[in-house]
Scaffold this active site. Sequence first.
Site, PDB file in Angstrom:
ATOM      1  N   GLY A 129       0.813  -1.230   0.000  1.00 30.19           N
ATOM      2  CA  GLY A 129       0.000   0.000   0.000  1.00 30.19           C
ATOM      3  C   GLY A 129       0.833   1.260   0.000  1.00 30.19           C
ATOM      4  N   LEU A 130       2.168   1.109  -0.041  1.00 28.55           N
ATOM      5  CA  LEU A 130       3.030   2.297  -0.015  1.00 28.55           C
ATOM      6  C   LEU A 130       3.480   2.717  -1.417  1.00 28.55           C
ATOM      7  CD1 LEU A 130       5.517   2.248   3.018  1.00 28.55           C
ATOM      8  CD2 LEU A 130       3.309   3.365   2.790  1.00 28.55           C
ATOM      9  N   SER A 133       4.737  -0.213  -6.697  1.00 27.86           N
ATOM     10  CA  SER A 133       4.665  -0.346  -8.156  1.00 27.86           C
ATOM     11  C   SER A 133       4.580   1.029  -8.812  1.00 27.86           C
ATOM     12  CB  SER A 133       3.516  -1.277  -8.568  1.00 27.86           C
ATOM     13  OG  SER A 133       2.351  -0.564  -8.893  1.00 27.86           O
ATOM     14  N   ALA A 134       3.869   1.964  -8.189  1.00 23.67           N
ATOM     15  CA  ALA A 134       3.760   3.312  -8.781  1.00 23.67           C
ATOM     16  C   ALA A 134       5.131   3.999  -8.828  1.00 23.67           C
ATOM     17  CB  ALA A 134       2.777   4.154  -7.982  1.00 23.67           C
ATOM     18  N   ASP A 176      -1.719   7.434  -7.655  1.00 23.22           N
ATOM     19  CA  ASP A 176      -0.479   6.851  -7.112  1.00 23.22           C
ATOM     20  C   ASP A 176       0.743   7.285  -7.932  1.00 23.22           C
ATOM     21  OD1 ASP A 176      -2.407   5.537  -5.651  1.00 23.22           O
ATOM     22  OD2 ASP A 176      -1.450   3.574  -5.768  1.00 23.22           O
TER      23      ASP A 176
HETATM   24  C1  MEV Z   1      -4.326   2.436  -4.359  1.00 15.35           C
HETATM   25  O1  MEV Z   1      -3.090   2.895  -3.845  1.00 15.35           O
HETATM   26  C2  MEV Z   1      -5.342   3.543  -4.390  1.00 15.35           C
HETATM   27  C3  MEV Z   1      -6.704   3.162  -4.948  1.00 15.35           C
HETATM   28  O2  MEV Z   1      -7.545   4.294  -4.785  1.00 15.35           O
HETATM   29  C4  MEV Z   1      -6.636   2.777  -6.410  1.00 15.35           C
HETATM   30  C5  MEV Z   1      -6.389   3.947  -7.349  1.00 15.35           C
HETATM   31  O3  MEV Z   1      -6.411   5.106  -6.940  1.00 15.35           O
HETATM   32  O4  MEV Z   1      -6.223   3.650  -8.548  1.00 15.35           O
HETATM   33  C6  MEV Z   1      -7.313   2.005  -4.168  1.00 15.35           C
END
Ligand code: MEV
Length: 343
Positions: A129-130, A133-134, A176
């Site tokens: 979640g950090l 990949s982005a 992201d």
């Molecule tokens: C993921 O880091 C964030 C989400 O809102 C997906 C997105 O923004 O594409 C869950």
Amino acid sequence: MIIVITCSAPGKIHLIGEHAVVYGEPAIIISVGKRAYISAEKSESVKIYAQDINQSGEFSVSEVKEFAEKLQQLWDNCFETKNFAPLYSLLKNEHLGHIKAMIAKTMAELDINTPFSLNISSEIPIGSGLGSSAALSVAVPKALSELFRKVLTLEKINHVAYKIESLAHGTPSGGDNSICCYGGALWFKKGTPNIIEPLHLDFTMKNFVLVFTGIPKLTTGELVSNVRSLNPEYRDSRVKQLGMYTYEMRECLAKQDFTRMKERMNLAQELLAELGVSIDAIDRIHTAVKEINGGAKLSGAGGGGYMVCYHEDLQLLEQTIRDLGYVPEHVELGVEGVRTERK
Ligand code: MEV
């Protein structure tokens, strides 16, 4: 002389607005002081070495180009059928699938036909979640454009990064990759065009801590699909409400109203749980932090990963998190976006 270019991009947290941002609501996203690094140099074939997973691969330029075409065709089909599972499974099953996809898309977008070798390392835990990949999706086009002396604006890098992210997550919002590209703190709203505004958070951010709750069982793309498959009425009312909290959060930040800010964090967490993207560990930490008058929510796609927590009394916050068996982590927030480290 061998020229090696090293570029890096930071990870991110969502202060608020994740998931709702996919449906056009705003999000507030902040870069974090953990970075992904790409070192690139010219080579006789396309070589990849992913240090953290200790995997490597070697491909011809035409092999990578074919892969780019195959991925694009598959993405188009998946988009039409609104089911990205075949694309995700191809990337999972292909050796170095995600990284190869990033490289293939960058070569196609920047018209690169000369081989190179890439060394990838990252301080950002994968799939947590950090924004692991982005950050890579931004750092890869930056490093390759520098290596091949193509002058790219940040907007163009961000555009390529969005294309890469679409291969990994179907139809992401673009938030992201934007925060990993521009850094700092952003107000992001998907649209035509996207609204991307820097937020100047000039208050001290030291009372935020991150907590890792475990590797999510599902990927971002899968979690986003799960939300999409909820009853539209049920989902949309919550998405709208999350959007309201994000607008209010912007006001709280401007006024440095931390009491309301914490409330918005907690309310957002409760809605995200209703959307099915929380897990027991996150709920437990959220409840405990809320009980001591703090704010705590998941950050990013959910299903585990990192939480972001806030309290004026940092010691109390940290003790509360430790008492539950988790480790509070301090990370610098609002750091610089994509950059060249070394030429
Ligand atoms: C993921 O880091 C964030 C989400 O809102 C997906 C997105 O923004 O594409 C869950």
